[in-house]
Design a protein around this motif. Structure first.
Motif, PDB file in Angstrom:
ATOM      1  N   ALA A  75      23.770   8.086  11.888  1.00 30.45           N
ATOM      2  CA  ALA A  75      23.536   9.452  12.353  1.00 30.45           C
ATOM      3  C   ALA A  75      22.373   9.521  13.333  1.00 30.45           C
ATOM      4  O   ALA A  75      22.111  10.584  13.899  1.00 30.45           O
ATOM      5  N   GLY A  76      21.683   8.397  13.524  1.00 24.78           N
ATOM      6  CA  GLY A  76      20.594   8.355  14.492  1.00 24.78           C
ATOM      7  C   GLY A  76      19.261   8.839  13.969  1.00 24.78           C
ATOM      8  O   GLY A  76      18.386   9.224  14.763  1.00 24.78           O
ATOM      9  N   VAL A  77      19.072   8.820  12.652  1.00 25.18           N
ATOM     10  CA  VAL A  77      17.801   9.289  12.091  1.00 25.18           C
ATOM     11  C   VAL A  77      16.663   8.394  12.571  1.00 25.18           C
ATOM     12  O   VAL A  77      16.763   7.160  12.543  1.00 25.18           O
ATOM     13  N   LYS A  78      15.573   9.017  12.991  1.00 29.22           N
ATOM     14  CA  LYS A  78      14.378   8.297  13.415  1.00 29.22           C
ATOM     15  C   LYS A  78      13.158   9.136  13.063  1.00 29.22           C
ATOM     16  O   LYS A  78      13.281  10.233  12.492  1.00 29.22           O
ATOM     17  N   VAL A  79      11.988   8.633  13.407  1.00 32.84           N
ATOM     18  CA  VAL A  79      10.759   9.361  13.112  1.00 32.84           C
ATOM     19  C   VAL A  79      10.815  10.756  13.736  1.00 32.84           C
ATOM     20  O   VAL A  79      11.094  10.913  14.924  1.00 32.84           O
ATOM     21  N   GLY A  80      10.603  11.772  12.913  1.00 35.50           N
ATOM     22  CA  GLY A  80      10.587  13.144  13.388  1.00 35.50           C
ATOM     23  C   GLY A  80      11.916  13.855  13.376  1.00 35.50           C
ATOM     24  O   GLY A  80      11.984  15.048  13.701  1.00 35.50           O
ATOM     25  N   SER A  81      13.006  13.185  12.982  1.00 36.80           N
ATOM     26  CA  SER A  81      14.324  13.814  12.986  1.00 36.80           C
ATOM     27  C   SER A  81      14.429  14.908  11.927  1.00 36.80           C
ATOM     28  O   SER A  81      13.806  14.840  10.867  1.00 36.80           O
ATOM     29  N   THR A  82      15.275  15.903  12.234  1.00 36.65           N
ATOM     30  CA  THR A  82      15.732  16.827  11.201  1.00 36.65           C
ATOM     31  C   THR A  82      17.143  16.416  10.812  1.00 36.65           C
ATOM     32  O   THR A  82      17.987  16.145  11.675  1.00 36.65           O
ATOM     33  N   VAL A  83      17.400  16.350   9.525  1.00 32.44           N
ATOM     34  CA  VAL A  83      18.630  15.739   9.019  1.00 32.44           C
ATOM     35  C   VAL A  83      19.274  16.654   7.994  1.00 32.44           C
ATOM     36  O   VAL A  83      18.589  17.175   7.098  1.00 32.44           O
ATOM     37  N   TYR A  84      20.580  16.830   8.099  1.00 34.73           N
ATOM     38  CA  TYR A  84      21.345  17.521   7.061  1.00 34.73           C
ATOM     39  C   TYR A  84      22.298  16.528   6.418  1.00 34.73           C
ATOM     40  O   TYR A  84      23.026  15.804   7.118  1.00 34.73           O
ATOM     41  N   ILE A  85      22.311  16.494   5.081  1.00 32.71           N
ATOM     42  CA  ILE A  85      23.188  15.607   4.330  1.00 32.71           C
ATOM     43  C   ILE A  85      24.095  16.449   3.458  1.00 32.71           C
ATOM     44  O   ILE A  85      23.628  17.219   2.608  1.00 32.71           O
ATOM     45  N   ALA A  86      25.393  16.336   3.690  1.00 29.90           N
ATOM     46  CA  ALA A  86      26.380  17.057   2.902  1.00 29.90           C
ATOM     47  C   ALA A  86      26.702  16.249   1.653  1.00 29.90           C
ATOM     48  O   ALA A  86      27.225  15.141   1.747  1.00 29.90           O
ATOM     49  N   GLY A  87      26.354  16.794   0.492  1.00 33.45           N
ATOM     50  CA  GLY A  87      26.650  16.134  -0.772  1.00 33.45           C
ATOM     51  C   GLY A  87      25.419  15.600  -1.453  1.00 33.45           C
ATOM     52  O   GLY A  87      24.681  14.805  -0.866  1.00 33.45           O
ATOM     53  N   ALA A  88      25.190  16.020  -2.694  1.00 31.75           N
ATOM     54  CA  ALA A  88      24.030  15.570  -3.466  1.00 31.75           C
ATOM     55  C   ALA A  88      24.438  14.663  -4.612  1.00 31.75           C
ATOM     56  O   ALA A  88      23.741  14.582  -5.627  1.00 31.75           O
ATOM     57  N   GLY A  89      25.576  13.985  -4.463  1.00 39.57           N
ATOM     58  CA  GLY A  89      25.909  12.921  -5.385  1.00 39.57           C
ATOM     59  C   GLY A  89      25.051  11.706  -5.090  1.00 39.57           C
ATOM     60  O   GLY A  89      24.165  11.745  -4.226  1.00 39.57           O
ATOM     61  N   PRO A  90      25.274  10.596  -5.783  1.00 36.74           N
ATOM     62  CA  PRO A  90      24.420   9.424  -5.580  1.00 36.74           C
ATOM     63  C   PRO A  90      24.347   8.931  -4.140  1.00 36.74           C
ATOM     64  O   PRO A  90      23.258   8.562  -3.678  1.00 36.74           O
ATOM     65  N   VAL A  91      25.452   8.909  -3.399  1.00 31.32           N
ATOM     66  CA  VAL A  91      25.389   8.448  -2.007  1.00 31.32           C
ATOM     67  C   VAL A  91      24.587   9.431  -1.158  1.00 31.32           C
ATOM     68  O   VAL A  91      23.795   9.030  -0.304  1.00 31.32           O
ATOM     69  N   GLY A  92      24.779  10.729  -1.378  1.00 29.13           N
ATOM     70  CA  GLY A  92      23.991  11.708  -0.645  1.00 29.13           C
ATOM     71  C   GLY A  92      22.505  11.581  -0.937  1.00 29.13           C
ATOM     72  O   GLY A  92      21.663  11.658  -0.025  1.00 29.13           O
ATOM     73  N   LEU A  93      22.164  11.353  -2.199  1.00 28.76           N
ATOM     74  CA  LEU A  93      20.759  11.173  -2.559  1.00 28.76           C
ATOM     75  C   LEU A  93      20.216   9.878  -1.963  1.00 28.76           C
ATOM     76  O   LEU A  93      19.051   9.820  -1.535  1.00 28.76           O
ATOM     77  N   ALA A  94      21.048   8.843  -1.908  1.00 29.69           N
ATOM     78  CA  ALA A  94      20.627   7.598  -1.265  1.00 29.69           C
ATOM     79  C   ALA A  94      20.455   7.796   0.234  1.00 29.69           C
ATOM     80  O   ALA A  94      19.541   7.229   0.848  1.00 29.69           O
ATOM     81  N   ALA A  95      21.310   8.610   0.849  1.00 24.64           N
ATOM     82  CA  ALA A  95      21.164   8.907   2.270  1.00 24.64           C
ATOM     83  C   ALA A  95      19.874   9.673   2.526  1.00 24.64           C
ATOM     84  O   ALA A  95      19.169   9.420   3.519  1.00 24.64           O
ATOM     85  N   ALA A  96      19.547  10.604   1.652  1.00 22.74           N
ATOM     86  CA  ALA A  96      18.290  11.339   1.784  1.00 22.74           C
ATOM     87  C   ALA A  96      17.103  10.397   1.648  1.00 22.74           C
ATOM     88  O   ALA A  96      16.130  10.476   2.413  1.00 22.74           O
TER      89      ALA A  96
END
Length: 406
Positions: A191-212
């Motif tokens: 998704a291109g996350v880098k220092v200073g990014s704002t990020v939205y993650i759809a889903g708070a299951g284990p993969v979503g929490l790992a993505a966060a």
């Protein structure tokens, strides 16, 4: 040693712990095994005694009857264990090594493997590129929710932990390296996350929490997680994520309340094909909802990481198109905004060593973030049922008692 216990899919909503064969260095006929793989010799393999093996949301798709998985398929692709036997072709992995098993099965020899695309190995699944343990249409390699499992191409696939005592001390974190931590991290990276990014993650299951967790490791300025499950949203907040409740409507307005604008730099789909509508439609399945909403809220020129699972065969799909994996995606929105997106299996080996080092040097506590909970192998049916009901936990099966001393 001739006995083995394993978790098998029986019918929609039903799994059982069964007696099954102890693995050998040959792929034998059985539920889900591709006929072209029957009799395949595995001198390059290792037999692993399982220390921890996890229930995954991808397993739940099969158990719900939402794939073409056959009865008695032994489940499980998130495996951490101790090597107890090696084949004659194994040179570097030794008996006694404590190892993480990437859920992708890769040969290390084909063009894709040599390019680091281990999620789409060309030599392990006769039907299509890519393979995994205990998964439908993935070649028939036996699953690892078991006491023992065969790992092919052991020198290539296995990640050896450098110190046995340290590994066992941190095993609840390290067991996440087989799949969800690299998968979530891959979602953030693509998704291109880098220092200073704002990020939205759809889903708070284990993969979503790992993505966060991964987005935070990458330096994101704001990480927002959306879900409809209050307990899972609370779990996301427990380690510093912002959250939005999708039962209250589409994410854009709620994102604006947090960021001041209704868009983010980067977005991750950690839901997949069983997505539901938002707001008043939250009780109804709408498989393209997440993808379309992410294109709406991602800033022009941004990217979507899509580790959420999409399939080509879904018997429970809402219509004939969905049953074949054909979804009504607003590609025009993505095109107009010059968005890019990355799909497919995470190439675990691209990330697992680096994430291992972050765990071993106390830079991240992934087990805490996903609320990892150890249960006996025999309790797997309960774990599957509670996870399917929305428990804000990552269930870790303990087939051989290694975790009892923790």
């Amino acid at each position: 040693m001739s006995s083995n216990r394993a978790v098998a899919y029986k019918s929609p909503g039903v799994v059982e712990v069964i007696d099954t064969d102890y693995p050998t260095f040959e792929l034998k006929d059985g539920p889900g095994v591709n006929p072209a793989n029957v009799g395949r010799k595995v001198p390059h393999g290792a037999i692993v005694k399982t220390i921890a093996t996890n229930i995954c949301g991808s397993d739940q798709h099969m158990v719900r009857g939402r794939t073409t998985a056959p009865k008695d398929l032994v489940l499980g692709h998130e495996i951490t264990g101790e090597v107890v036997e090696v084949g004659p072709g194994v040179e570097f992995i030794k008996v006694g090594d404590i190892v993480s098993v990437p859920f992708n099965i890769a040969c290390g020899r084909c063009r894709n493997c040599k390019e680091g695309k281990t999620g789409i190995c060309l030599n392990v699944n006769p039907d299509r590129p890519g393979s995994a343990y205990g998964y439908v249409d993935m070649g028939g390699w036996v699953g690892g929710q078991a006491q023992f499992v065969l790992v092919p191409y052991a020198d290539w696939n296995l990640l050896k932990f450098p110190d046995r005592d340290q590994a066992l001390e941190k095993i609840m974190d390290l067991t996440m390296l087989s799949d969800i931590f690299p998968t979530g991290f891959h979602g953030a990276v693509t998704a291109g996350v880098k220092v200073g990014s704002t990020v939205y993650i759809a889903g708070a299951g284990p993969v979503g929490l790992a993505a966060a967790t991964g987005a935070m490791l990458l330096g994101a300025a704001a990480v927002i997680v959306g879900d409809m499950n209050a307990e899972r949203l609370a779990q996301a907040r427990s380690f510093g994520a912002e959250t939005i409740d999708l039962t209250k409507g589409d994410p854009g307005e709620q994102i604006e309340q947090i960021l001041g604008v209704p868009e983010v730099d980067c977005a991750v789909d950690a839901v997949g094909f069983e997505a539901r509508g938002h707001g008043s439609d939250s009780g109804h399945e709408a498989p393209a909802t997440v993808l379309n909403s992410l294109m709406d809220i991602t800033a022009a020129g941004g990217a979507l990481g899509i580790p959420g699972l999409y399939v080509t065969g879904d018997p429970g799909g809402i219509d004939e198109a969905a049953k074949k994996g054909s979804l009504s995606i607003s590609l025009g929105t993505g095109w107009a905004k010059s968005l890019s997106f990355t799909t497919g299996q995470c190439p675990v080996m691209k990330y697992n060593r680096g994430l291992m080092m972050a765990i071993l040097h106390d830079k991240v506590q992934i087990a805490k973030n996903v609320n990892a909970t150890a249960i006996p192998l025999e309790d797997a049916p309960r774990g599957y049922a509670e996870f399917d009901a929305g428990a804000a936990q990552k269930f870790v099966l303990n087939p051989n008692g290694y975790l009892d001393a923790d």
